[in-house]
Write a protein that holds these residues in place. Structure first.
Motif, PDB file in Angstrom:
ATOM      1  N   MET A   1      65.452 -11.539 -58.326  1.00 56.30           N
ATOM      2  CA  MET A   1      64.979 -11.351 -56.962  1.00 56.30           C
ATOM      3  C   MET A   1      65.888 -10.385 -56.209  1.00 56.30           C
ATOM      4  O   MET A   1      67.079 -10.309 -56.467  1.00 56.30           O
ATOM      5  CB  MET A   1      64.920 -12.694 -56.220  1.00 56.30           C
ATOM      6  CG  MET A   1      63.913 -13.685 -56.814  1.00 56.30           C
ATOM      7  SD  MET A   1      64.007 -15.307 -56.054  1.00 56.30           S
ATOM      8  CE  MET A   1      63.563 -14.923 -54.372  1.00 56.30           C
ATOM      9  N   ALA A   2      65.310  -9.648 -55.277  1.00 58.96           N
ATOM     10  CA  ALA A   2      66.072  -8.687 -54.493  1.00 58.96           C
ATOM     11  C   ALA A   2      66.895  -9.415 -53.428  1.00 58.96           C
ATOM     12  O   ALA A   2      66.571 -10.536 -53.023  1.00 58.96           O
ATOM     13  CB  ALA A   2      65.133  -7.685 -53.850  1.00 58.96           C
ATOM     14  N   ASP A   3      67.969  -8.791 -52.961  1.00 59.95           N
ATOM     15  CA  ASP A   3      68.796  -9.414 -51.933  1.00 59.95           C
ATOM     16  C   ASP A   3      68.109  -9.302 -50.579  1.00 59.95           C
ATOM     17  O   ASP A   3      67.218  -8.471 -50.361  1.00 59.95           O
ATOM     18  CB  ASP A   3      70.175  -8.765 -51.901  1.00 59.95           C
ATOM     19  CG  ASP A   3      70.109  -7.269 -51.620  1.00 59.95           C
ATOM     20  OD1 ASP A   3      69.967  -6.899 -50.443  1.00 59.95           O
ATOM     21  OD2 ASP A   3      70.185  -6.488 -52.581  1.00 59.95           O
ATOM     22  N   GLU A   4      68.554 -10.144 -49.654  1.00 66.19           N
ATOM     23  CA  GLU A   4      67.905 -10.230 -48.348  1.00 66.19           C
ATOM     24  C   GLU A   4      68.022  -8.931 -47.555  1.00 66.19           C
ATOM     25  O   GLU A   4      67.103  -8.554 -46.828  1.00 66.19           O
ATOM     26  CB  GLU A   4      68.515 -11.382 -47.550  1.00 66.19           C
ATOM     27  CG  GLU A   4      68.210 -12.764 -48.101  1.00 66.19           C
ATOM     28  CD  GLU A   4      66.728 -13.090 -48.041  1.00 66.19           C
ATOM     29  OE1 GLU A   4      66.042 -12.540 -47.150  1.00 66.19           O
ATOM     30  OE2 GLU A   4      66.254 -13.878 -48.872  1.00 66.19           O
ATOM     31  N   LEU A   5      69.157  -8.233 -47.688  1.00 68.69           N
ATOM     32  CA  LEU A   5      69.344  -6.982 -46.960  1.00 68.69           C
ATOM     33  C   LEU A   5      68.313  -5.948 -47.393  1.00 68.69           C
ATOM     34  O   LEU A   5      67.735  -5.226 -46.558  1.00 68.69           O
ATOM     35  CB  LEU A   5      70.762  -6.452 -47.194  1.00 68.69           C
ATOM     36  CG  LEU A   5      71.150  -5.178 -46.420  1.00 68.69           C
ATOM     37  CD1 LEU A   5      71.075  -5.442 -44.917  1.00 68.69           C
ATOM     38  CD2 LEU A   5      72.544  -4.719 -46.822  1.00 68.69           C
ATOM     39  N   LEU A   6      68.058  -5.888 -48.692  1.00 63.97           N
ATOM     40  CA  LEU A   6      67.063  -4.948 -49.209  1.00 63.97           C
ATOM     41  C   LEU A   6      65.665  -5.326 -48.739  1.00 63.97           C
ATOM     42  O   LEU A   6      64.867  -4.460 -48.358  1.00 63.97           O
ATOM     43  CB  LEU A   6      67.123  -4.911 -50.737  1.00 63.97           C
ATOM     44  CG  LEU A   6      66.043  -4.090 -51.445  1.00 63.97           C
ATOM     45  CD1 LEU A   6      66.054  -2.647 -50.952  1.00 63.97           C
ATOM     46  CD2 LEU A   6      66.234  -4.146 -52.960  1.00 63.97           C
ATOM     47  N   ASP A   8      64.834  -6.916 -46.020  1.00 60.08           N
ATOM     48  CA  ASP A   8      64.714  -6.569 -44.597  1.00 60.08           C
ATOM     49  C   ASP A   8      64.469  -5.073 -44.429  1.00 60.08           C
ATOM     50  O   ASP A   8      63.685  -4.646 -43.568  1.00 60.08           O
ATOM     51  CB  ASP A   8      65.986  -6.968 -43.850  1.00 60.08           C
ATOM     52  CG  ASP A   8      66.147  -8.480 -43.734  1.00 60.08           C
ATOM     53  OD1 ASP A   8      65.128  -9.185 -43.885  1.00 60.08           O
ATOM     54  OD2 ASP A   8      67.287  -8.943 -43.521  1.00 60.08           O
ATOM     55  N   GLN A 239      66.173  -0.631 -59.294  1.00 59.67           N
ATOM     56  CA  GLN A 239      66.309  -2.083 -59.248  1.00 59.67           C
ATOM     57  C   GLN A 239      64.955  -2.753 -59.067  1.00 59.67           C
ATOM     58  O   GLN A 239      64.619  -3.723 -59.759  1.00 59.67           O
ATOM     59  CB  GLN A 239      67.254  -2.483 -58.104  1.00 59.67           C
ATOM     60  CG  GLN A 239      67.421  -4.002 -57.941  1.00 59.67           C
ATOM     61  CD  GLN A 239      68.235  -4.356 -56.702  1.00 59.67           C
ATOM     62  OE1 GLN A 239      68.748  -3.476 -56.001  1.00 59.67           O
ATOM     63  NE2 GLN A 239      68.367  -5.639 -56.422  1.00 59.67           N
ATOM     64  N   ASN A 294      60.093 -10.459 -52.251  1.00 57.71           N
ATOM     65  CA  ASN A 294      61.216 -11.314 -52.667  1.00 57.71           C
ATOM     66  C   ASN A 294      60.757 -12.463 -53.560  1.00 57.71           C
ATOM     67  O   ASN A 294      61.243 -13.590 -53.448  1.00 57.71           O
ATOM     68  CB  ASN A 294      61.963 -11.863 -51.451  1.00 57.71           C
ATOM     69  CG  ASN A 294      63.400 -12.223 -51.787  1.00 57.71           C
ATOM     70  OD1 ASN A 294      63.963 -11.729 -52.765  1.00 57.71           O
ATOM     71  ND2 ASN A 294      64.009 -13.083 -50.977  1.00 57.71           N
ATOM     72  N   SER A 296      59.669 -13.568 -57.735  1.00 54.03           N
ATOM     73  CA  SER A 296      59.789 -13.212 -59.151  1.00 54.03           C
ATOM     74  C   SER A 296      58.490 -13.455 -59.892  1.00 54.03           C
ATOM     75  O   SER A 296      58.450 -13.403 -61.115  1.00 54.03           O
ATOM     76  CB  SER A 296      60.918 -14.020 -59.800  1.00 54.03           C
ATOM     77  OG  SER A 296      60.649 -15.418 -59.698  1.00 54.03           O
TER      78      SER A 296
END
Length: 361
Positions: A1-6, A8, A239, A294, A296
């Motif tokens: 899963m992608a990070d929260e910053l990405l 946003d 990514q 976000n 999978s």
């Protein structure tokens, strides 16, 4: 899963930026449609999206019925680059097994790029083909070959497209397929941009708050300098691409996809069916959408969203006299009344409403 910053950062993207991101993640190409009066503004917006958001070079070709292969090639090979070796091991067009085909003979006979021009040019990352549907068939075939092989052939060399390569067919108005059959089917998604949604990147270039239509249009947008960092980097795209490849699609959702495809193929308003390439794109887009949310795994709502982007440019609405019930004596006037006003989007919504799946608990 992608990070929260990405995530946003992705949620802050406009519809055009998001469509571009999806295509770059999937390594596919797209159709963007808008109102004819907004085409020029949309061109400049897409140029700014390529340059400022993704840090990519871009090239524009304004197509018409008079566009030649020379025009097409010169517009694509517009970026200064390293010379390409003429002794490349890649088969040149003169060696191609397509040589006997009349269309490819004409392309070979008119090698579109001169030696001196091609040797110090390279293909742009993003190619914006305005009014591609108005271009002659041979130009559209050349565009198809470029998308499939990521190469364009010259008399003495082979020019290769960069790793991050996106071809955007920019069309104005209309509905349903407007490109040649195989080129149309090669396009991954189609997106309609409503001018009322604005052009955020273009609007930021004006300091005085005047409307875009009231100011003098600027020239072509230049690529960003080396110190201007893109908002979405190549690392982020890679990514997301890897995450999409590992996204899970359950057997139940596979069945849901197949039900949508079957319904579209059997819908009485659809002529010509639904191609296998569209089915592959359907599955690929559903997987690409998962990491952008976000997740999978794919969900029924993502499957429905994918259908709304994959099929609008592929669905032909049948002519009343060709509708299948005419074989059993239906009245052509009644069929015409039934089909009146039905478009590709109506067919898709009909399919989703009929085969809609309940959300799993």
């Amino acid at each position: 899963m992608a990070d929260e910053l990405l995530i946003d950062k992705i949620h802050d993207l406009s519809d055009l930026e998001l469509a571009t991101l999806i295509c770059l993640v999937a390594q596919e190409h797209c159709i963007i449609d808008t109102e004819p009066d907004a085409l020029d503004d949309l061109v400049q917006e897409l140029e700014l999206v390529a340059a400022n958001v993704f840090g990519l070079s871009h090239a524009l070709i304004d197509c018409s019925e008079h566009t030649s292969l020379d025009d097409f090639a010169h517009a694509i090979l517009s970026i200064e680059g390293s010379p390409v070796r003429s002794n490349s091991t890649v088969r040149t067009r003169q060696d191609s097994y397509f040589l006997n085909a009349p269309t490819f003979q004409s392309i070979a006979a008119r090698s579109p790029v001169s030696e001196n021009f091609a040797d110090n040019k390279s293909i742009a990352n993003v190619i914006i083909a305005k009014n591609l549907d108005e271009a002659p068939k041979q130009v559209q075939i050349q565009a198809l070959e470029l998308m499939r092989t990521k190469r364009i052939y010259t008399r003495t060399s082979v020019q290769k497209a960069p790793k991050r390569f996106l071809f955007i067919a920019l069309l104005g108005g209309g509905e349903g397929p407007r490109l040649t059959k195989h080129l149309n089917d090669q396009m991954f998604i189609s997106h309609f941009h409503d001018p009322e949604d604005g052009f955020p990147n273009l609007e930021e270039t004006y300091d005085d708050g005047d409307s875009i239509s009231s100011v003098v249009k600027k020239g072509p947008i230049s690529s960003p300098g080396p110190l201007l960092l893109p908002r979405i980097s190549a690392t982020v795209i890679e990514q997301l691409s890897q995450l999409s490849k590992h996204a899970t699609v359950t057997m139940e959702l596979k069945q849901y996809q197949q039900n949508i495809i079957s319904f579209l193929r059997l819908h009485r308003a659809v002529a010509g069916g639904i191609s296998a390439a569209a089915t592959q794109h359907f599955d690929k887009l559903a997987r690409c959408l998962a990491p952008l949310h976000n997740l999978s795994y794919a969900t029924p709502s993502l499957i429905a969203l994918a259908a709304r982007k994959i099929y609008p440019h592929r669905i032909h609405i049948v002519k009343p006299e060709k509708e299948r019930s005419m074989q059993w004596g239906s009245d052509v006037d009644a069929i015409a009344a039934l089909l009146d006003g039905i478009g590709a989007e109506d067919v898709i919504e009909d399919a989703l409403g009929t085969v809609g799946a309940e959300t799993p608990l």
